[in-house]
Design a protein around this motif. Structure first.
Motif, PDB file in Angstrom:
ATOM      1  N   ILE A 104       0.824  -1.210   0.000  1.00 45.00           N
ATOM      2  CA  ILE A 104       0.000   0.000   0.000  1.00 45.00           C
ATOM      3  C   ILE A 104       0.863   1.267   0.000  1.00 45.00           C
ATOM      4  O   ILE A 104       0.415   2.321  -0.452  1.00 45.00           O
ATOM      5  N   LEU A 105       2.112   1.163   0.483  1.00 43.16           N
ATOM      6  CA  LEU A 105       2.970   2.350   0.574  1.00 43.16           C
ATOM      7  C   LEU A 105       3.226   2.972  -0.802  1.00 43.16           C
ATOM      8  O   LEU A 105       3.323   4.194  -0.931  1.00 43.16           O
ATOM      9  N   ALA A 116       7.229  -1.233  11.840  1.00 44.39           N
ATOM     10  CA  ALA A 116       6.377  -0.169  12.374  1.00 44.39           C
ATOM     11  C   ALA A 116       6.646   1.159  11.679  1.00 44.39           C
ATOM     12  O   ALA A 116       5.714   1.845  11.253  1.00 44.39           O
ATOM     13  N   THR A 117       7.912   1.524  11.533  1.00 50.38           N
ATOM     14  CA  THR A 117       8.198   2.872  11.027  1.00 50.38           C
ATOM     15  C   THR A 117       7.759   3.057   9.578  1.00 50.38           C
ATOM     16  O   THR A 117       7.358   4.151   9.197  1.00 50.38           O
ATOM     17  N   VAL A 118       7.842   2.007   8.765  1.00 49.05           N
ATOM     18  CA  VAL A 118       7.506   2.194   7.341  1.00 49.05           C
ATOM     19  C   VAL A 118       6.061   2.655   7.147  1.00 49.05           C
ATOM     20  O   VAL A 118       5.752   3.331   6.165  1.00 49.05           O
ATOM     21  N   PHE A 119       5.183   2.317   8.094  1.00 52.77           N
ATOM     22  CA  PHE A 119       3.784   2.732   7.954  1.00 52.77           C
ATOM     23  C   PHE A 119       3.661   4.256   7.963  1.00 52.77           C
ATOM     24  O   PHE A 119       2.695   4.815   7.438  1.00 52.77           O
ATOM     25  N   SER A 120       4.656   4.929   8.541  1.00 57.70           N
ATOM     26  CA  SER A 120       4.600   6.396   8.594  1.00 57.70           C
ATOM     27  C   SER A 120       4.762   7.025   7.205  1.00 57.70           C
ATOM     28  O   SER A 120       4.373   8.182   7.003  1.00 57.70           O
ATOM     29  N   ARG A 173       3.022   6.279   4.856  1.00 56.72           N
ATOM     30  CA  ARG A 173       1.615   6.468   4.493  1.00 56.72           C
ATOM     31  C   ARG A 173       0.930   7.494   5.399  1.00 56.72           C
ATOM     32  O   ARG A 173       0.252   8.402   4.924  1.00 56.72           O
ATOM     33  N   THR A 174       1.119   7.337   6.707  1.00 59.57           N
ATOM     34  CA  THR A 174       0.357   8.187   7.627  1.00 59.57           C
ATOM     35  C   THR A 174       0.813   9.639   7.564  1.00 59.57           C
ATOM     36  O   THR A 174      -0.004  10.545   7.724  1.00 59.57           O
ATOM     37  N   LEU A 175       2.097   9.889   7.320  1.00 60.67           N
ATOM     38  CA  LEU A 175       2.552  11.275   7.174  1.00 60.67           C
ATOM     39  C   LEU A 175       1.963  11.880   5.900  1.00 60.67           C
ATOM     40  O   LEU A 175       1.823  13.101   5.796  1.00 60.67           O
ATOM     41  N   LEU A 207      -1.175  10.982   4.944  1.00 57.81           N
ATOM     42  CA  LEU A 207      -2.563  11.215   5.359  1.00 57.81           C
ATOM     43  C   LEU A 207      -2.694  12.500   6.181  1.00 57.81           C
ATOM     44  O   LEU A 207      -3.699  13.202   6.087  1.00 57.81           O
ATOM     45  N   THR A 208      -1.673  12.811   6.978  1.00 58.68           N
ATOM     46  CA  THR A 208      -1.748  14.015   7.802  1.00 58.68           C
ATOM     47  C   THR A 208      -1.201  15.247   7.068  1.00 58.68           C
ATOM     48  O   THR A 208      -1.097  16.320   7.659  1.00 58.68           O
ATOM     49  N   GLU A 227       1.784  15.828   5.994  1.00 58.32           N
ATOM     50  CA  GLU A 227       3.158  16.217   6.331  1.00 58.32           C
ATOM     51  C   GLU A 227       4.189  15.739   5.311  1.00 58.32           C
ATOM     52  O   GLU A 227       5.356  16.141   5.370  1.00 58.32           O
TER      53      GLU A 227
END
Lengths: 359, 359
Positions: free
Chosen positions: B220-221, B253-257, B259-261, B263-264, B266
């Motif tokens: 998904i990344l 864990a860190t690779v998910f950021s 995506r989330t950064l 989404l936010t 950033e």
């Protein structure tokens, strides 16, 4: 909420669908609508599941495009019969259906988040058939490494509702429980949530399932692998323990051993998939242990709960035991429980005592 | 070995191929034969590169199958003209051509390994045209997390030969240097080798390049990523520093950021690829730092060498600086240097002084 597996369910889960007469008691439609599947539950007013439907019409797999009414089509296919029988049933939904790619984008609520905040964040969308769907928001944890969940928040509140039913008050009162607890949701994107006083305090995401699939299908590691007839627990534990004890160099380094242990004859082709799975789950738990340690906490001695596919949760139980955590309890039906709980808390349905239509 | 870039090369690299007359001085054919490419070098007896050939006929990409003489065909296509001009030229080869999927399987030699052991491990294979190829073995480090290399060992000895030429003795004497040194070989499977007294003492493999590609193309990344017009160093450094300072939960864990950064808001779509690259290289270096720490060593203050693609090595230099290592020197032409060194040490060619045919 009473449920299959509870001591006195008026309607047995296994018989659901066969007991046609009970459908007249229908009080709520609840949807677990994710990326690749749509699961629908028909509840009575006592929180029993009367009927279920499952479809592959996840938001990325609709019968037709969203622009061409794909969401309406999927909803109608799945729930039309129930709505024909009981017009005006309230509908609640959770999961990726509320994402930017979903039916309507439901803004995340911020962690820490309790059930009230979840209810307050519900966004309504009107289907072409006139029915209003109430879509539960996901949860966002801000920070340098932001985290998001959509769907898991509902499962977590479902698991917490178990605490409430244990007190037999009929109303969730887990806010009285101030104990910090850990809930794990293994899967494509595994989540670990710290809950306290009925709130999701913080959570972490590990892309364990998806990274496993990508390594297996799209790297050299998969080339020498053969799927075994049945899971090889020894190979799995070997991987878990390497990650726990020899994982200092990190996952990018240890995964190469799935290949080199094959080259040295120490790991057969059939053992390599379970070994790699053990390595990744081991790294996930070692990483979780490291963040727990920052909070003066540890996996050892934890009494935690797992939500998800039973076989996968069993793998996690075995792996957790290697980290000294021998009390990992599988929570069943957390999704339906959570949907029911949020719906009742949102006033979509007025729960009646269990005996209302027993027999 | 003298080389392009050395002060007094008799034949300039850039002019190689154009200076037909020099081909009469040909003394050695050296092959860097990997999975996806075959590079051939024609040397004179002073160690100058007279001519080069490059082909896509890696061992997984032969012009026809191995059973149908694919290795012979690739070798003939690449080297026939040189052999026609100078029959009887000795031939040395390193890389995956010596693997189980190669022309002939050359058993690994065990680490610690020096150049003598490499020479002793050479396996010969006779081509259909009658020429004998001398194939350099790879190196195996046994243990709970075994490590293997094929090709990199030759590059490492090429880099070490620089120490020898610095003393200008004409003969490699890096065994006199007892200093422990670190050599990094970034790439699909990045290697980090600890060398001492002319020996590869131990090494680590990080699947950084291949994992990056798998995450980018098959998770998904990649879905929200857009390739930027040029590398975004800020986004890259952001990733490196997150892995260094906030990487306790591990790469899963860190690779998910990435995506989330997004989404936010950033991290833009164009920043996500470099951020993810920085995260993975940062985790690699943090992992390397952890294993160095076990040996009372550290990246900070290291004077290390890098071998590989220049742009990629530059990324590593930038990332290494974040770990306090500001002296990372790029070693050029390590492959040819190493092939030349092993060939001379094996007696395949008798090196003559540089001036033999100068002018």
């Amino acid at each position: 909420m009473k449920h299959a597996g509870s001591p006195t369910p008026a309607v047995n889960y296994a018989a659901a669908g066969a007991v046609e007469t009970n459908l007249e008691y229908a009080a709520l439609i609840a949807l677990d609508w994710g990326t690749t599947s749509l699961r629908a539950y028909l509840f009575d007013a006592a929180g029993n599941v009367l009927d279920t439907r499952a479809s592959t019409a996840g938001i990325m797999n609709l019968p037709r495009s969203a622009e061409q009414g794909g969401f309406d089509a999927a909803f109608d296919d799945t729930c039309r019969a129930w709505l024909d029988q009981t017009p005006g049933l309230p509908v609640i939904a959770a999961g990726m259906v509320g994402s930017a790619q979903g039916w309507v984008e439901v803004p995340y609520i911020d962690a820490p988040a309790n059930a009230e905040a979840l209810v307050a964040g519900i966004v309504r969308v009107k289907a072409a058939c006139g029915v209003t769907l109430h879509i539960v928001p996901g949860v966002l944890q801000r920070g340098e490494l932001p985290n998001v969940m959509r769907g898991e928040e509902t499962q977590i509140f479902g698991a917490l509702s178990e605490d409430a039913s244990a007190t037999d008050s009929g109303k969730p009162d887990d806010k009285d429980s101030s104990k910090r607890a850990l809930i794990g949701l293994p899967g494509t994107h595994a989540k670990w949530a710290v809950v306290q006083a009925g709130r999701i305090e913080r959570f972490h995401t590990f892309m364990t399932g998806e990274v496993f699939a990508a390594l297996r299908e799209h790297t050299i590691l998969g080339r020498t692998m053969v799927t075994p007839d049945r899971p090889d627990t020894d190979a799995f534990l070997h991987g878990v323990n390497i990650a726990r004890d020899k994982g200092q160099a990190g996952m990018l380094a240890t995964v190469f051993s799935a290949r080199t242990l094959g080259l040295t004859g120490e790991l057969s082709r059939e053992q390599q998939p379970d070994y790699l799975s053990g390595l990744l789950i081991g790294h996930e738990l070692a990483g979780l242990e490291a963040v727990l340690a920052q909070q003066q906490n540890s996996l050892a001695g934890q009494h935690l709960r797992l939500i998800g596919n039973e076989a996968l949760c069993e793998r996690y139980r075995v792996a957790l035991a290697q980290f000294g955590c021998t009390r990992a309890e599988l929570v069943k039906h957390a999704t339906e429980r959570g949907l029911w709980r949020v719906a009742t808390q949102a006033g979509l349905v007025n729960p009646t005592p269990q005996t209302a239509h027993a027999g």
